[in-house]
Design a protein around this motif. Structure first.
Motif, PDB file in Angstrom:
ATOM      1  N   ARG A 341       0.817  -1.214   0.000  1.00 42.19           N
ATOM      2  CA  ARG A 341       0.000   0.000   0.000  1.00 42.19           C
ATOM      3  C   ARG A 341       0.854   1.268   0.000  1.00 42.19           C
ATOM      4  O   ARG A 341       0.511   2.268  -0.623  1.00 42.19           O
ATOM      5  CB  ARG A 341      -0.922  -0.007   1.233  1.00 42.19           C
ATOM      6  CG  ARG A 341      -1.982   1.060   1.145  1.00 42.19           C
ATOM      7  CD  ARG A 341      -2.969   0.981   2.261  1.00 42.19           C
ATOM      8  NE  ARG A 341      -3.717   2.220   2.337  1.00 42.19           N
ATOM      9  CZ  ARG A 341      -4.268   2.698   3.429  1.00 42.19           C
ATOM     10  NH1 ARG A 341      -4.171   2.026   4.556  1.00 42.19           N
ATOM     11  NH2 ARG A 341      -4.926   3.831   3.422  1.00 42.19           N
ATOM     12  N   LEU A 342       1.998   1.227   0.682  1.00 43.86           N
ATOM     13  CA  LEU A 342       2.884   2.387   0.697  1.00 43.86           C
ATOM     14  C   LEU A 342       3.412   2.669  -0.707  1.00 43.86           C
ATOM     15  O   LEU A 342       3.523   3.828  -1.122  1.00 43.86           O
ATOM     16  CB  LEU A 342       4.046   2.144   1.661  1.00 43.86           C
ATOM     17  CG  LEU A 342       5.000   3.317   1.893  1.00 43.86           C
ATOM     18  CD1 LEU A 342       4.242   4.511   2.463  1.00 43.86           C
ATOM     19  CD2 LEU A 342       6.128   2.917   2.833  1.00 43.86           C
ATOM     20  N   ALA A 343       3.731   1.618  -1.454  1.00 44.13           N
ATOM     21  CA  ALA A 343       4.206   1.796  -2.830  1.00 44.13           C
ATOM     22  C   ALA A 343       3.114   2.397  -3.706  1.00 44.13           C
ATOM     23  O   ALA A 343       3.362   3.322  -4.494  1.00 44.13           O
ATOM     24  CB  ALA A 343       4.661   0.455  -3.396  1.00 44.13           C
ATOM     25  N   MET A 344       1.904   1.891  -3.597  1.00 46.97           N
ATOM     26  CA  MET A 344       0.797   2.405  -4.404  1.00 46.97           C
ATOM     27  C   MET A 344       0.487   3.857  -4.064  1.00 46.97           C
ATOM     28  O   MET A 344       0.197   4.668  -4.944  1.00 46.97           O
ATOM     29  CB  MET A 344      -0.439   1.528  -4.197  1.00 46.97           C
ATOM     30  CG  MET A 344      -0.310   0.132  -4.787  1.00 46.97           C
ATOM     31  SD  MET A 344      -1.836  -0.820  -4.587  1.00 46.97           S
ATOM     32  CE  MET A 344      -1.381  -2.362  -5.398  1.00 46.97           C
ATOM     33  N   TYR A 345       0.559   4.189  -2.794  1.00 48.15           N
ATOM     34  CA  TYR A 345       0.303   5.571  -2.378  1.00 48.15           C
ATOM     35  C   TYR A 345       1.316   6.522  -3.000  1.00 48.15           C
ATOM     36  O   TYR A 345       0.963   7.586  -3.528  1.00 48.15           O
ATOM     37  CB  TYR A 345       0.347   5.677  -0.854  1.00 48.15           C
ATOM     38  CG  TYR A 345       0.302   7.099  -0.334  1.00 48.15           C
ATOM     39  CD1 TYR A 345      -0.914   7.755  -0.205  1.00 48.15           C
ATOM     40  CD2 TYR A 345       1.468   7.783  -0.007  1.00 48.15           C
ATOM     41  CE1 TYR A 345      -0.966   9.064   0.259  1.00 48.15           C
ATOM     42  CE2 TYR A 345       1.430   9.078   0.456  1.00 48.15           C
ATOM     43  CZ  TYR A 345       0.202   9.723   0.586  1.00 48.15           C
ATOM     44  OH  TYR A 345       0.166  11.018   1.023  1.00 48.15           O
ATOM     45  N   ASN A 346       2.581   6.143  -2.947  1.00 49.56           N
ATOM     46  CA  ASN A 346       3.624   7.010  -3.492  1.00 49.56           C
ATOM     47  C   ASN A 346       3.549   7.119  -5.007  1.00 49.56           C
ATOM     48  O   ASN A 346       3.821   8.177  -5.572  1.00 49.56           O
ATOM     49  CB  ASN A 346       5.008   6.495  -3.069  1.00 49.56           C
ATOM     50  CG  ASN A 346       5.377   6.929  -1.663  1.00 49.56           C
ATOM     51  OD1 ASN A 346       5.898   8.006  -1.451  1.00 49.56           O
ATOM     52  ND2 ASN A 346       5.085   6.074  -0.697  1.00 49.56           N
TER      53      ASN A 346
END
Length: 443
Positions: A341-346
Motif C-alpha cells: 500500500r505504501l508503494a501504491m500511495y507514493n
C-alpha cells in the motif's frame, strides 16, 4: 428502475469502494424489498450480521450523497441519480471521493476507509463467531499486517449490537506491574472497571487467602458481569509483549482459557467475549489444557494474494504502467500489506518515479527508508538480534535460532518461521540487511 440499473448507479456512486459478494447480495435483496430477517433466513446468515452489512452500505451512500440514507429511503436516493442532469457528473464525484479518501498508510486502517481489503472469509467468520456466547477470537500476524484494522471492524460490529467494549493495550502498561501477577491482575481489573465507568472497589473482592487469580475471577463475575446486561467484549492488543514475562503469562493466559471454558457451563460468563491479538507464537511452555491458543476461532492473517493486490491497485486508480511496476515490486516485498500500500500511495501521489521506486526500494533513500531504518534500529540495539540477522543473511538456506530470538524477529515481521527454521520474510529485508551489515562491519 430495474435492479441491474440500480446496482450500476450505486457502484458508480461509491467508487473507488468496491462491493464484496455479500454486500452486493444485501443491496440486491434490499432493493427487491426483503427485510434483513428474510435475507438472513434465505441465505443462511445471522440476522444481526446482515443488518450490520446493510447499515454499512447506507452509511457509505450517505457519505457520497451528503444525504441521510437508510433502508427505507435508499431506493428514492438511487432514483434521483438515474439521470446525470440531476447531479454532478459521476466523474467529478469519483475524483472528489478519491482526493478525500487517499490517505497515508500508517497505523490501523480507518473504519470509513475504502482501502481496507477484506481477507474473505475471515471477516465473515469473525462477525459470526463474536455473537456466540463466551466466544474467543485469536488474531495472529506480524506487525503492519492489519491485526488491529480487523479488530476495529469486529469491535464496530459489536457496537451496533450494543455490546460493551473494552480494549486492553499491553504497550501502555508500566513495567513495574509486570513483576508480580497480583499487581498485574489488579491493574487489569481496575482498567476494566474504569472503561465501563464503574467504581473499581478492588479491595471488596480481593482475598489474599484465595489468591490473585481466584480474586480476579470473582471480581469479573460479581462486580463486572453481574452489573451489565449486554455482552462485554474485551480486546487484548499486543499480547505477545507479555511473552517475555513468564511469571505473568504462565498465570494470566490460563485465565483466558478458564473464562472461555466457564462460558460453556455458567450463564453469566456467556456475556464475556474475547479477542486476543498477538504477533508471534508464545515460546513459554503452557499446559495444553490451560493454553488459550488452541481453542476458539484462531487464524494467522495471511499476506495479500493476487486478487487482493489487484483490488487495492484499482482503488488507487493506478494506470497500466504503475500496475506493471507494482508487479515487479511484489517480487521484492512479497504480499506484505503495508509495503504494497505504501508503494501504491507514493505512485499515485507522484512522490517518486517508477524506476526510482524499484532501484531505491531496499535503501534508506527509498520509499521504505523510514520503515527499514526502524527495523535496523530494533536489531542494532541488541547484539543477539544483530548476530542472528547476520547469520540469516550469510546463509542461502533457512537457519535455526533460539526461540526467544525467533520470537522477537518474527514479531516485527522481519523473519518467517517454517517449523523450527527461520529466513527473511521477504527479499527486501535480505537485500537491505546484507548491504547495511556490510557498511556496519566496515566501521
Amino acid at each position: 428502475m430495474n435492479l441491474e440499473d440500480a446496482l450500476s448507479i450505486f457502484v458508480r456512486l461509491i467508487h473507488p469502494i468496491q462491493l464484496n459478494d455479500l454486500q452486493e447480495l444485501v443491496f440486491q435483496q434490499s432493493w427487491l424489498g426483503k427485510t434483513y430477517q428474510q435475507i438472513a433466513s434465505e441465505f443462511g446468515y445471522d440476522h444481526d450480521y446482515i443488518r450490520c452489512i446493510g447499515s454499512q452500505l447506507w452509511q457509505i451512500l450517505s457519505d457520497r450523497t451528503q444525504k441521510k440514507v437508510n433502508k427505507h429511503n435508499f431506493r428514492s436516493i438511487i432514483r434521483q441519480y438515474k439521470e446525470g442532469a440531476k447531479i454532478q457528473n459521476f466523474q467529478e464525484i469519483n475524483q472528489q471521493n478519491q482526493e478525500q479518501k487517499l490517505e497515508i498508510p500508517e497505523g490501523a486502517v480507518p473504519l470509513d476507509s475504502p482501502f481496507y481489503i477484506e481477507r474473505d472469509p475471515i471477516e465473515k467468520q469473525c462477525y459470526q463467531e463474536i455473537v456466540k456466547p463466551g466466544s474467543l477470537i485469536l488474531i495472529k500476524a506480524p506487525s503492519l499486517f492489519g491485526k488491529t484494522s480487523l479488530a476495529k471492524r469486529i469491535i464496530a460490529y459489536t457496537k451496533q449490537l450494543n455490546y460493551h467494549n473494552i480494549i486492553i493495550k499491553f504497550d501502555q502498561i508500566d513495567k513495574s506491574l509486570l513483576e508480580n501477577i497480583n499487581q498485574f491482575l489488579r491493574w487489569f481489573c481496575a482498567n476494566v472497571a474504569h472503561q465501563l465507568n464503574l467504581k473499581p472497589d478492588l479491595d471488596e473482592y480481593w482475598d489474599k487467602d484465595c489468591g490473585s487469580k481466584v480474586s480476579c475471577n470473582i471480581y469479573l463475575e460479581n462486580h463486572i458481569l453481574a452489573q451489565i446486561k449486554n455482552p462485554l467484549l474485551i480486546t487484548f492488543d499486543q499480547v505477545d509483549l507479555l511473552f517475555q514475562y513468564p511469571q505473568i503469562t504462565s498465570n494470566f493466559l490460563p485465565l483466558l482459557r478458564f473464562w472461555y471454558e466457564e462460558a460453556k457451563d455458567v450463564e453469566i460468563w456467556q456475556k464475556l467475549r474475547l479477542i486476543v491479538i498477538y504477533a508471534t507464537d508464545i515460546y513459554v511452555p503452557l499446559n495444553i489444557n490451560q493454553s488459550p491458543f488452541n481453542v476458539g476461532l484462531s487464524f494467522p492473517l495471511p499476506k495479500f494474494n493476487q486478487p487482493q493486490i489487484e483490488r487495492l491497485s484499482q482503488l488507487h486508480q493506478l494506470n497500466k504502467h504503475q500496475q506493471e511496476l507494482i508487479t515487479k515490486l511484489i517480487k521484492l516485498i512479497g504480499g506484505n500489506p503495508y509495503l504494497i500500500r505504501l508503494a501504491m500511495y507514493n505512485l499515485k501521489t507522484g512522490n517518486i518515479e517508477g524506476n526510482q521506486l524499484l532501484e531505491n526500494a531496499p535503501t534508506l533513500s527509498g520509499i521504505y527508508g523510514n520503515h527499514l531504518r526502524s527495523q535496523w534500529i530494533k536489531v542494532q540495539n541488541f547484539p543477539e538480534l544483530l548476530n542472528a540477522v547476520e547469520k540469516i543473511t550469510k546463509s542461502e538456506k533457512s537457519v535455526h535460532l533460539e526461540p526467544i530470538i525467533t520470537h522477537k524477529l518474527e514479531s516485527i515481521g522481519l523473519v518467517k518461521l517454517n517449523q523450527d527454521q527461520v529466513t527473511f520474510s521477504c527479499e527486501l529485508y535480505r537485500v537491505f540487511f546484507r548491504n547495511q551489515l556490510a557498511i556496519f562491519n566496515q566501521n
